[in-house]
Design an enzyme around this catalytic site. Structure first.
Site, PDB file in Angstrom:
ATOM      1  N   LEU A  47      38.898  22.084  39.860  1.00 63.46           N
ATOM      2  CA  LEU A  47      40.335  21.934  39.727  1.00 63.46           C
ATOM      3  C   LEU A  47      40.580  21.326  38.611  1.00 63.46           C
ATOM      4  CD1 LEU A  47      40.917  21.176  43.479  1.00 63.46           C
ATOM      5  CD2 LEU A  47      41.587  22.986  42.423  1.00 63.46           C
ATOM      6  N   GLY A  48      39.553  20.073  38.144  1.00 62.80           N
ATOM      7  CA  GLY A  48      39.970  19.220  37.067  1.00 62.80           C
ATOM      8  C   GLY A  48      38.902  18.388  36.903  1.00 62.80           C
ATOM      9  N   GLU A  49      39.063  17.476  35.715  1.00 67.55           N
ATOM     10  CA  GLU A  49      38.078  16.376  35.355  1.00 67.55           C
ATOM     11  C   GLU A  49      38.805  15.151  35.197  1.00 67.55           C
ATOM     12  OE1 GLU A  49      35.122  18.066  32.806  1.00 67.55           O
ATOM     13  OE2 GLU A  49      34.201  16.005  32.465  1.00 67.55           O
ATOM     14  N   GLY A  50      38.243  14.066  35.780  1.00 69.79           N
ATOM     15  CA  GLY A  50      38.742  12.870  35.284  1.00 69.79           C
ATOM     16  C   GLY A  50      38.092  11.926  34.697  1.00 69.79           C
ATOM     17  N   PHE A  52      35.938   9.657  35.992  1.00 67.78           N
ATOM     18  CA  PHE A  52      34.574   9.381  36.554  1.00 67.78           C
ATOM     19  C   PHE A  52      33.894  10.513  37.063  1.00 67.78           C
ATOM     20  CE2 PHE A  52      36.553   5.350  36.482  1.00 67.78           C
ATOM     21  CZ  PHE A  52      35.192   4.345  36.167  1.00 67.78           C
ATOM     22  N   SER A  54      34.221  15.269  38.120  1.00 66.57           N
ATOM     23  CA  SER A  54      35.260  16.525  38.310  1.00 66.57           C
ATOM     24  C   SER A  54      35.373  16.647  39.811  1.00 66.57           C
ATOM     25  CB  SER A  54      34.284  17.725  38.003  1.00 66.57           C
ATOM     26  OG  SER A  54      33.856  17.424  36.777  1.00 66.57           O
ATOM     27  N   VAL A  55      36.411  17.340  39.991  1.00 63.98           N
ATOM     28  CA  VAL A  55      37.140  17.532  41.119  1.00 63.98           C
ATOM     29  C   VAL A  55      37.194  19.132  41.326  1.00 63.98           C
ATOM     30  CG1 VAL A  55      39.217  17.547  42.827  1.00 63.98           C
ATOM     31  CG2 VAL A  55      38.546  15.653  40.977  1.00 63.98           C
ATOM     32  N   LYS A  69      36.100  15.094  44.979  1.00 66.38           N
ATOM     33  CA  LYS A  69      35.547  14.419  43.824  1.00 66.38           C
ATOM     34  C   LYS A  69      34.122  14.088  43.714  1.00 66.38           C
ATOM     35  CE  LYS A  69      38.575  11.346  41.698  1.00 66.38           C
ATOM     36  NZ  LYS A  69      39.264   9.774  41.474  1.00 66.38           N
ATOM     37  N   ASP A 167      47.127   2.390  38.323  1.00 67.43           N
ATOM     38  CA  ASP A 167      46.920   3.771  37.370  1.00 67.43           C
ATOM     39  C   ASP A 167      48.077   4.734  37.738  1.00 67.43           C
ATOM     40  OD1 ASP A 167      46.058   4.911  35.446  1.00 67.43           O
ATOM     41  OD2 ASP A 167      44.340   5.716  36.275  1.00 67.43           O
TER      42      ASP A 167
END
Ligand SMILES: Nc1ncnc2c1ncn2[C@@H]1O[C@H](COP(=O)(O)OP(=O)(O)OP(=O)(O)O)[C@@H](O)[C@H]1O
Length: 382
Positions: A47-50, A52, A54-55, A69, A167
């Site tokens: 779904l995405g990457e942050g 810390f 990936s999700v 996550k 955040d």
């Protein structure tokens, strides 16, 4: 939840994992279960990457859609993010906060499980993959604004100890099937012991959203979240990014862009043009005024989240101080109206004298601190 994590975040992580309550609405997942649910953490499920990790989207054997996550590295920062997130999520339950569905903590893996949010993040609607579809009409935007504000109010005023998110930003507001907002990502959250008004810490968060006193001196209090919320509010109303790159590479903050327009009362020029004029003018005025209060440089002048929520819901401020603060925003408008007569055609929005003379946010030094260390392409500071 146990209290093995203090607000300073230097404690052992292992204890946190073992202290999860038996009666909580969430459970421990096995790695195998999550591996199967996410099709082996495949790229198609990503779904995405942050910062810390990936999700991944997944579906459990009992049919529940989940977002997993997966922390990418087992270093101390990732461990701390995991521990803080599990600790904080275990304490909170509110319709506008993305709760914990479970976690998996093996010897070399840390995974956090949430409910899947089908409308993904607010960021994807404002500036990302869905931005051209304009699914965020005025009613949805107001719902997202008020819901996220209520989630923050809960963190600041209703949980003990109080929690500062640190955040708040568009990618950390997720949207359910009804576009109800859920504030997510508590990896940087800080628990504030009772009676403590602020603390000094290492700066974490995302450029463009950081309160000046926090960015420059690491001074953290609930008011830092209020500032970030003010930036988010401007972002939702205007459709602009918190920091915009202008031709020639010059960066402009959303407050630098918005301030002259707010002072002149040019609310129609502030509102996101993708709404094609379909918005409630009174609500817009009130919301812009609230944003202007939240992004003031002096933390003491900002409202708290209780005031923010009631102002956003259209209540007039009861106490004199907030009344005066609201008036001072309007006062800036009136001064300019007097100064310029009814010259609405003056579109020199960047006249520096205007923002110096009647600035509504205080001296415009916002985000003008030395650049902290930045990871990858984004602006998150860790
Ligand atoms: N519960 C969820 N449901 C649906 N999508 C999600 C969920 N949680 C996260 N995502 C998606 O995964 C992406 C990555 O999330 P993550 O929280 O790891 O990082 P981020 O917020 O984008 O970045 P940062 O690390 O800077 O905070 C999000 O932008 C969002 O689109």
């Amino acid at each position: 939840m146990g209290s093995s994590l203090s607000c300073c975040g230097t404690e052992k992580v292992d204890e946190v994992v073992t202290l999860v309550g038996v009666n909580s609405p969430w459970r421990i997942f096995s790695y195998k279960e999550l591996y199967t649910a996410t099709n082996g953490f495949s790229e198609e499920n990503k779904l995405g990457e942050g910062g810390f990790g990936s999700v991944y989207w997944g579906k459990t054997t009992d049919g529940l859609q989940i977002a997993v996550k997966k922390l990418k590295a087992m270093n101390s920062k990732a461990e701390m993010e995991f521990a803080v997130e599990v600790e904080v999520l275990g304490r909170v339950r509110h319709k506008n906060l993305l709760g914990l569905r479970g976690y998996c903590a093996g010897t070399d893996q840390r995974l956090i499980v949430y409910d899947y949010m089908p409308n993904l993040s607010l960021l994807s609607h404002l500036h990302g993959q869905f931005s051209s579809q304009v699914q965020l009409d005025w009613r949805r935007r107001m719902k997202i604004i008020i819901g996220s504000a209520e989630g923050l109010l809960y963190l600041h005023h209703e949980v003990t100890p109080h929690i500062i998110h640190r955040d708040i930003k568009a990618s950390n507001v997720l949207l359910d099937s009804e576009f109800e907002p859920l504030v997510a990502d508590f990896g940087f959250a800080k628990l504030i012991p009772e009676g403590v008004s602020h603390m000094t810490t290492r700066v974490k968060g995302t450029l463009g959203y950081l309160a000046p006193e926090y960015a420059m001196w690491g001074k953290v209090s609930e008011s830092c979240d209020v500032y970030s919320f003010g930036i988010l509010l401007l972002e939702i109303l205007t459709g602009k990014k918190p920091i915009e790159k202008l031709p020639g590479g010059v960066k402009r903050t959303i407050t630098e862009w918005a301030e002259p327009l707010i002072i002149k009362g040019r609310f129609k020029d502030l509102v996101d043009s993708r709404l094609r004029g379909n918005f409630d003018e009174n609500q817009l005025r009130q919301a812009i005024n609230v944003a202007a209060l939240c992004v003031q440089n002096e933390a003491e002048k900002r409202p708290n989240m209780k005031e923010v929520v009631s102002l956003l819901k259209g209540y007039q401020p009861k106490d004199k101080v907030t009344q005066m603060r609201m008036e001072s925003v309007k006062y800036g408008e009136e001064l300019l109206a007097l100064d310029q007569g009814s010259d609405d055609d003056d579109d020199d929005d960047n006249d520096p004298d205007e923002s110096k003379g009647y600035g509504v946010f205080g001296a415009m030094e916002v985000q003008k601190m030395p650049e902290p260390r930045i990871r990858r392409g984004d602006r998150r500071i860790m």
